[in-house]
Design a protein around this motif. Structure first.
Motif, PDB file in Angstrom:
ATOM      1  N   SER A 276       0.835  -1.206   0.000  1.00 58.27           N
ATOM      2  CA  SER A 276       0.000   0.000   0.000  1.00 58.27           C
ATOM      3  C   SER A 276       0.870   1.257   0.000  1.00 58.27           C
ATOM      4  O   SER A 276       0.534   2.260  -0.635  1.00 58.27           O
ATOM      5  N   TRP A 277       2.007   1.210   0.695  1.00 56.37           N
ATOM      6  CA  TRP A 277       2.933   2.346   0.692  1.00 56.37           C
ATOM      7  C   TRP A 277       3.543   2.539  -0.693  1.00 56.37           C
ATOM      8  O   TRP A 277       3.663   3.669  -1.186  1.00 56.37           O
ATOM      9  N   ARG A 280       0.893   3.959  -3.014  1.00 57.91           N
ATOM     10  CA  ARG A 280       0.626   5.372  -2.735  1.00 57.91           C
ATOM     11  C   ARG A 280       1.779   6.249  -3.215  1.00 57.91           C
ATOM     12  O   ARG A 280       1.557   7.344  -3.760  1.00 57.91           O
ATOM     13  N   ASP A 283       1.417   6.653  -6.874  1.00 62.78           N
ATOM     14  CA  ASP A 283       0.339   7.592  -7.196  1.00 62.78           C
ATOM     15  C   ASP A 283       0.781   9.040  -7.002  1.00 62.78           C
ATOM     16  O   ASP A 283       0.509   9.913  -7.841  1.00 62.78           O
ATOM     17  N   GLY A 378      -6.136  10.848  -2.653  1.00 57.10           N
ATOM     18  CA  GLY A 378      -6.146   9.499  -2.114  1.00 57.10           C
ATOM     19  C   GLY A 378      -7.399   8.697  -2.358  1.00 57.10           C
ATOM     20  O   GLY A 378      -7.507   7.563  -1.896  1.00 57.10           O
ATOM     21  N   SER A 381      -6.454   5.906  -7.710  1.00 62.53           N
ATOM     22  CA  SER A 381      -5.074   5.611  -8.062  1.00 62.53           C
ATOM     23  C   SER A 381      -4.862   5.947  -9.533  1.00 62.53           C
ATOM     24  O   SER A 381      -5.822   6.097 -10.295  1.00 62.53           O
ATOM     25  N   LYS A 410      -8.369   0.603  -5.031  1.00 63.37           N
ATOM     26  CA  LYS A 410      -8.851   1.920  -5.441  1.00 63.37           C
ATOM     27  C   LYS A 410      -9.097   1.955  -6.952  1.00 63.37           C
ATOM     28  O   LYS A 410      -8.362   1.330  -7.716  1.00 63.37           O
TER      29      LYS A 410
END
Length: 469
Positions: A276-277, A280, A283, A378, A381, A410
């Protein structure tokens, strides 16, 4: 059982990996200081040893030294790069807060960071190729058997035979008591995979001739599985469960412990924890860069929308985001209306609601650019299943199997379905089925590398399509 001249225990290879990693980190530092004309004094040695210790601890936390025999080199390389990136960040933070950063040459430090990363990846590639060569030639191999005859067992057997570089030598598929009729499900061309019955497999395992055993039974036969596990407890074989229940409906699975209980997730998201990091970070980097480069174009598009038709420049529409939560998705207005009610008609070819300028930005996907702000915020994506209007979600969720599983990640501005031609109007149920199939395939196989591939293909062929209108 044939033994190679390299032992098969991963603990031995893991020790080699750790030693080589430490030597490479220090060796790269030595090379960089020599080239930079700087003496390798105690300050540089302290930095090097700190990096070795940090990399060892972080590597353990990321399971870098686990067995990669059956996993892709891409994932191995990504994990290695992530571990070294964290080490570099920690070293920089230590230097900054200890006020010692000034004593180190920035050029040497930067060169050391880059050279080490290159070296960590290069020697892993070399060792992996060596191990593949040895395994193909029957060294560093493990002997395996499959208990139970069904399609899942045959599929696994075919995979093992197609990939000799894994070093897993299949002795065969063994019949289980009460399942003699299951052999009828095996196609004639795969009959050579059948090796015998359970007693023969247990005898081989007790004699130490089997390293790996895969139990291929439906999860509903828990009692039978328990009996097999009890019998195999008298062997030293590593036992795996190959459940024959989920088939193509399997999305993403992982075992979890809840107190003293073990549970298996069936419909799960791959983008958790470190993933997930990484997602993100991807993104934020891509959306920031895209906004910086495309902001003049976006201003021109906004001006074009305002001058060619009455109404707002932007409009937002309620759509489903992560886990089915409603989000507001932004677009440049391309129609004379801004529908967002319980019933929404999809844009069609020669749709009278589309303005002339709107037709241009829709065909080129330029109307989607404001969703870069959704990505920064957020709620979306860069890459993921395209979000649909709430009204369309409610329409299709009851008639398309697995439809809502698209929302385990997402939604994205571009996606696997879009670059494969399944974008635009879904005027038939078949089109929606194909889009959902591609979306679920993306979730099953997600990786940062797949995202980068989709981004590259979007640039080359994803903006304009025959179904975009």
């Amino acid at each position: 059982m044939q033994q190679g001249w390299i032992r098969t225990h991963q603990s031995d290879l893991a020790a080699v990996y750790r030693l080589l990693d430490g030597a490479l980190i220090l060796g790269a530092l030595l090379v960089c200081t020599l080239v930079g004309g700087i003496a390798l004094d105690k300050d540089w040695l302290i930095a090097g040893l700190t990096a070795v210790i940090l990399f060892a601890f972080i590597g353990e936390s990321l399971e870098l030294y686990r067995s990669w025999r059956t996993e892709s080199f891409r994932n191995m390389l990504l994990t290695t790069a992530l571990a070294w990136a964290v080490v570099c960040l920690l070293l920089l933070l230590i230097g900054y807060f200890s006020a010692q950063a000034a004593i180190y040459s920035r050029l040497v430090v930067g060169s050391w960071f880059c050279l080490t990363l290159f070296g960590l990846g290069l020697w892993r590639l070399a060792l992996r190729q060596l191990l593949h060569y040895l395994r193909v030639n029957d060294h560093n191999t493990r002997s395996a058997a499959i208990l139970g005859v069904n399609q899942a067992a045959v599929k696994l057997a075919e995979e093992l035979q197609r990939n000799p570089q894994l070093g897993i030598r299949l002795q065969g598929i063994y019949r289980l008591p009460g399942h003699d009729g299951d052999t009828d499900t095996v196609a004639p061309e795969n009959s050579h995979l059948l090796a015998g019955d359970l007693e023969q497999a247990l005898s081989a395992a007790r004699a130490g001739d089997l390293d790996l055993i895969y139990i291929a039974l439906p999860m509903g036969e828990a009692r039978h599985i328990g009996e097999l596990l009890a019998a195999l407890g008298d062997t030293t074989a590593t036992v795996f469960l190959l459940p024959d229940i989920f088939g193509s409906n399997l999305l993403r699975t992982r075992w979890q412990r809840i107190g003293g209980s073990t549970v298996l997730s069936i419909y799960d998201s791959p983008i958790q924890g470190i993933n997930s990091w990484l997602k993100r970070l991807e993104d934020l980097l891509v959306s920031t860069l895209a906004l910086a480069l495309l902001s003049p174009l976006m201003l021109l598009i906004a001006l074009g929308v305002k001058l060619t038709s009455p109404g707002p420049v932007l409009f937002k529409q309620r759509r489903y985001g992560l886990n089915g939560h409603t989000i507001d998705v932004w677009k440049f207005r391309s129609m004379t209306c801004t529908e967002d009610g319980p019933s929404i008609q999809q844009a069609q070819k020669n749709d009278a609601r589309i303005t002339p300028f709107g037709r241009f930005i829709r065909c080129t996907s330029l109307d989607e650019l404001p969703q870069l702000f959704n990505v920064l915020g957020g709620t979306m994506s860069i890459v993921g299943p395209r979000p649909h209007a709430v009204a369309h979600n409610e329409q299709f969720r009851s008639i398309v199997s697995g439809y809502m599983l698209r929302h385990k990640v997402k939604p994205g501005i571009t996606g696997w379905a879009q670059i494969n031609g399944w974008r635009g109007e879904t005027d038939t149920l078949e089109k929606m089925h194909r889009r959902v199939e591609h979306d679920l395939d993306y979730i099953r196989n997600w990786s940062i590398f797949l995202d980068l591939r989709i981004l590259c293909l979007t640039v080359s062929r994803g903006f304009v399509g025959k179904n975009a209108y």
